[in-house]
Design a protein around this motif. Structure first.
Motif, PDB file in Angstrom:
ATOM      1  N   SER A  36      65.596  49.567  30.064  1.00  0.00           N
ATOM      2  CA  SER A  36      64.209  49.511  30.548  1.00  0.00           C
ATOM      3  C   SER A  36      63.674  50.883  30.936  1.00  0.00           C
ATOM      4  N   GLU A  39      62.104  51.338  33.435  1.00  0.00           N
ATOM      5  CA  GLU A  39      62.287  51.431  34.894  1.00  0.00           C
ATOM      6  C   GLU A  39      63.433  52.383  35.250  1.00  0.00           C
ATOM      7  N   TYR A  73      66.754  47.052  40.669  1.00  0.00           N
ATOM      8  CA  TYR A  73      66.694  46.630  39.258  1.00  0.00           C
ATOM      9  C   TYR A  73      66.909  47.834  38.339  1.00  0.00           C
ATOM     10  N   ASN A  75      56.999  48.355  29.268  1.00  0.00           N
ATOM     11  CA  ASN A  75      56.448  47.011  29.566  1.00  0.00           C
ATOM     12  C   ASN A  75      55.854  46.364  28.311  1.00  0.00           C
ATOM     13  N   ARG A  90      54.479  35.583  29.088  1.00  0.00           N
ATOM     14  CA  ARG A  90      54.976  36.382  30.201  1.00  0.00           C
ATOM     15  C   ARG A  90      55.024  35.523  31.465  1.00  0.00           C
ATOM     16  N   VAL A 104      52.373  41.545  36.511  1.00  0.00           N
ATOM     17  CA  VAL A 104      50.968  41.829  36.825  1.00  0.00           C
ATOM     18  C   VAL A 104      50.003  41.453  35.690  1.00  0.00           C
ATOM     19  N   ARG A 121      44.494  38.445  44.554  1.00  0.00           N
ATOM     20  CA  ARG A 121      45.101  39.446  45.438  1.00  0.00           C
ATOM     21  C   ARG A 121      46.127  40.259  44.652  1.00  0.00           C
ATOM     22  N   ALA A 140      48.896  52.261  39.902  1.00  0.00           N
ATOM     23  CA  ALA A 140      50.103  52.422  39.069  1.00  0.00           C
ATOM     24  C   ALA A 140      49.691  52.387  37.599  1.00  0.00           C
ATOM     25  N   LEU A 145      51.715  43.481  48.996  1.00  0.00           N
ATOM     26  CA  LEU A 145      52.172  43.419  47.602  1.00  0.00           C
ATOM     27  C   LEU A 145      52.589  44.790  47.064  1.00  0.00           C
ATOM     28  N   ARG A 153      55.184  47.996  46.792  1.00  0.00           N
ATOM     29  CA  ARG A 153      56.659  48.032  46.719  1.00  0.00           C
ATOM     30  C   ARG A 153      57.234  49.102  47.640  1.00  0.00           C
TER      31      ARG A 153
HETATM   32  P1  GDR Z   1      57.208  46.217  36.244  1.00  0.00           P
HETATM   33  O1  GDR Z   1      56.137  45.054  35.964  1.00  0.00           O
HETATM   34  O2  GDR Z   1      57.590  46.310  37.654  1.00  0.00           O
HETATM   35  O3  GDR Z   1      56.673  47.457  35.592  1.00  0.00           O
HETATM   36  O4  GDR Z   1      58.494  45.677  35.460  1.00  0.00           O
HETATM   37  P2  GDR Z   1      55.089  44.324  36.904  1.00  0.00           P
HETATM   38  O5  GDR Z   1      54.120  43.680  35.977  1.00  0.00           O
HETATM   39  O6  GDR Z   1      55.737  43.465  37.927  1.00  0.00           O
HETATM   40  O7  GDR Z   1      54.381  45.545  37.692  1.00  0.00           O
HETATM   41  C1  GDR Z   1      53.665  46.571  37.022  1.00  0.00           C
HETATM   42  C2  GDR Z   1      52.913  47.427  38.032  1.00  0.00           C
HETATM   43  O8  GDR Z   1      51.844  46.669  38.590  1.00  0.00           O
HETATM   44  C3  GDR Z   1      51.780  46.911  39.990  1.00  0.00           C
HETATM   45  N1  GDR Z   1      51.143  45.782  40.671  1.00  0.00           N
HETATM   46  C4  GDR Z   1      51.600  44.518  40.706  1.00  0.00           C
HETATM   47  N2  GDR Z   1      52.690  43.950  40.138  1.00  0.00           N
HETATM   48  C5  GDR Z   1      52.883  42.620  40.342  1.00  0.00           C
HETATM   49  N3  GDR Z   1      53.932  42.036  39.760  1.00  0.00           N
HETATM   50  N4  GDR Z   1      52.048  41.870  41.116  1.00  0.00           N
HETATM   51  C6  GDR Z   1      50.949  42.410  41.731  1.00  0.00           C
HETATM   52  O9  GDR Z   1      50.208  41.724  42.425  1.00  0.00           O
HETATM   53  C7  GDR Z   1      50.711  43.794  41.502  1.00  0.00           C
HETATM   54  N5  GDR Z   1      49.741  44.651  41.915  1.00  0.00           N
HETATM   55  C8  GDR Z   1      50.009  45.848  41.405  1.00  0.00           C
HETATM   56  C9  GDR Z   1      53.250  47.096  40.391  1.00  0.00           C
HETATM   57  O10 GDR Z   1      53.331  47.738  41.660  1.00  0.00           O
HETATM   58  C10 GDR Z   1      53.764  47.916  39.217  1.00  0.00           C
HETATM   59  O11 GDR Z   1      53.518  49.276  39.441  1.00  0.00           O
HETATM   60  C11 GDR Z   1      58.401  45.054  34.182  1.00  0.00           C
HETATM   61  C12 GDR Z   1      59.528  44.021  34.099  1.00  0.00           C
HETATM   62  O12 GDR Z   1      59.364  43.270  32.928  1.00  0.00           O
HETATM   63  C13 GDR Z   1      60.873  44.722  34.059  1.00  0.00           C
HETATM   64  O13 GDR Z   1      61.894  43.753  33.815  1.00  0.00           O
HETATM   65  C14 GDR Z   1      60.863  45.750  32.933  1.00  0.00           C
HETATM   66  O14 GDR Z   1      62.085  46.423  32.854  1.00  0.00           O
HETATM   67  C15 GDR Z   1      59.730  46.737  33.146  1.00  0.00           C
HETATM   68  O15 GDR Z   1      58.511  46.013  33.168  1.00  0.00           O
HETATM   69  C16 GDR Z   1      59.647  47.785  32.047  1.00  0.00           C
END
Ligand code: GDR
Ligand code: NDP
Length: 342
Positions: A135, A137, A159, A188, A194, A199, A219, A225, A286, A288
């Motif tokens: 990944s 990540e 992770y 991603n 999904r 997100v 929310r 990001a 929300l 990290r």
């Molecule tokens: P990610 O995906 O952490 O990159 O991991 P995610 O969609 O969870 O987050 C992407 C970015 O969005 C910001 N964010 C939020 N994220 C979520 N989930 N919910 C929210 O409300 C929100 N608001 C803002 C996050 O902070 C982040 O920066 C995914 C997964 O599929 C992993 O398994 C994979 O390895 C990576 O992508 C590449």
């Protein structure tokens, strides 16, 4: 005779697209499924009717050896993981066990079943080809942009750390035993399949719910990001290509274009005919503990050596996801129920 593939993580987003792609290529496809009565397994069976199921768990070495012995695969795709980054802080040890140590158990199952002995540094490494779902990540706090196969890792979550372990171990089994074992460093990738916690899907579902009068706000955490988002259906083709190459190597897979969460929200709400500023609320809870601010792929190696290129653009992807969720909710579907997958 048809080539045989074993996929861990068959009930997940990528498992479904990869299974469909391999079936189209004429493969006999087996999915490793865990749990006594995992509801996602019966749903998966209904959708992917030609996939055969073998029981096993990445936490259980013996079950993986039995699965490999039973299936006798030509190719193993290790997609199983705890994949939601925030969960990896909540359950760091479990994430290390499944997402990290699970790779070791799968590689050991292949090594043992292939008869590759520990002392044989120059052995042929057996016939089974292995793909590890690494990944972006692992790059975490990036040292350079865009990121390529030589960019240093600085993971920012349990992770990411677990994935880095799996990545290096895959490389080590290739170097130690001559196994055809490769990692795809995938950025991603998204789709209407999904999980609703990620997100892109959260935003697509949120826009669709608001459009249909089922919700009044969405929310979200960090809107600044930036990620390199592509379509999962394109990315599984790269996984397959990596196992067909002349020699085992790792590849970065992404689009090379970055968008912010804010731009994602704008695109999704616009696709639903809504002004996002009226509905989106930011919520500190929300955010990290350690954020990955930006990720952007340099997929040149995959383009040149594998002939792989993404087909679906960011705007097409977002529109596809919003339209699918509008349809799903209009038809009374349950977003957490995989049987409503398009
Ligand atoms: P990610 O995906 O952490 O990159 O991991 P995610 O969609 O969870 O987050 C992407 C970015 O969005 C910001 N964010 C939020 N994220 C979520 N989930 N919910 C929210 O409300 C929100 N608001 C803002 C996050 O902070 C982040 O920066 C995914 C997964 O599929 C992993 O398994 C994979 O390895 C990576 O992508 C590449
Ligand atoms: P999902 O979260 O959709 O699927 C994860 C899969 O792992 C599920 O099928 C789940 O099965 C399975 N799993 C969980 N725990 C275990 C276990 N103990 N034993 C066996 N299987 C288990 O992930 P994706 O399809 O999105 O991703 C596939 C892989 O690619 C993952 O490894 C992910 O970390 C990685 N990845 C994903 C990216 C993305 O953007 N989607 C980018 C880079 C890497 P169950 O139904 O039993 O829970």
């Amino acid at each position: 005779m048809a080539r045989r593939a074993l996929i861990t993580g068959i009930t997940g987003q990528d498992g479904s697209y990869l299974a469909e792609h391999l079936l189209e290529q004429g493969y006999e496809v087996w999915g490793l499924a865990r749990g006594q009565a995992n509801p996602r397994v019966s749903r998966m069976r209904k959708l992917l009717t030609d996939v055969r199921v073998v029981r096993g768990d990445l936490l259980d070495q013996g079950s993986l050896i039995s699965a490999v012995e039973r299936v006798q695969p030509d190719e193993v795709y290790n997609l199983g993981a705890i994949s939601f980054v925030p969960m990896s802080w909540e359950q760091a040890e479990l994430t290390a066990e499944v997402t990290g140590m699970g790779v070791l158990r799968m590689l050991e199952a292949i090594r043992v079943c292939s008869g590759v002995s520990r002392g044989a540094a120059s052995s042929a490494g057996g016939q089974i080809r292995f793909y590890q779902a690494s990944s972006s990540e692992m790059f975490g706090q990036v040292s350079e942009t865009p990121q390529n196969e030589r960019t240093a890792f600085h993971p920012r979550s349990p992770y990411g750390v677990a994935k880095a372990y799996g990545h290096f171990l895959t490389q080590n089994y290739r170097e130690s035993y001559g196994m055809y074992a490769v990692s795809g460093i995938l950025f991603n990738h998204e789709s209407p399949r999904r999980g609703a916690e990620f997100v892109t899907r959260k935003v697509a579902l949120g826009a669709a719910r608001i459009k249909l009068g089922l919700a009044t706000e969405l929310r979200l955490g960090n809107l600044e990001a930036r990620r390199d988002w592509g379509f999962a259906g394109d990315y599984v083709k790269a996984m397959h290509l990596m196992l067909q190459a002349g020699k085992p190597e790792d590849y970065v897979i992404g689009t090379g274009r970055m968008k912010s969460v804010r731009e994602l929200v704008e695109a999704a709400f616009s696709a639903a005919g809504l002004e996002w500023e009226r509905y989106v609320v930011t919520d500190q809870t929300l955010h990290r503990p350690a954020e990955v601010d930006l990720l952007c792929a340099d997929p040149k190696k995959a383009r040149v050596q594998l002939g792989w290129e993404p087909r679906v653009s960011f705007d097409e992807l977002v529109a596809m996801m919003v339209e699918a969720d509008l349809r799903l909710l209009t038809d009374g579907g349950d977003p957490h129920d995989d049987s409503s997958w398009p």
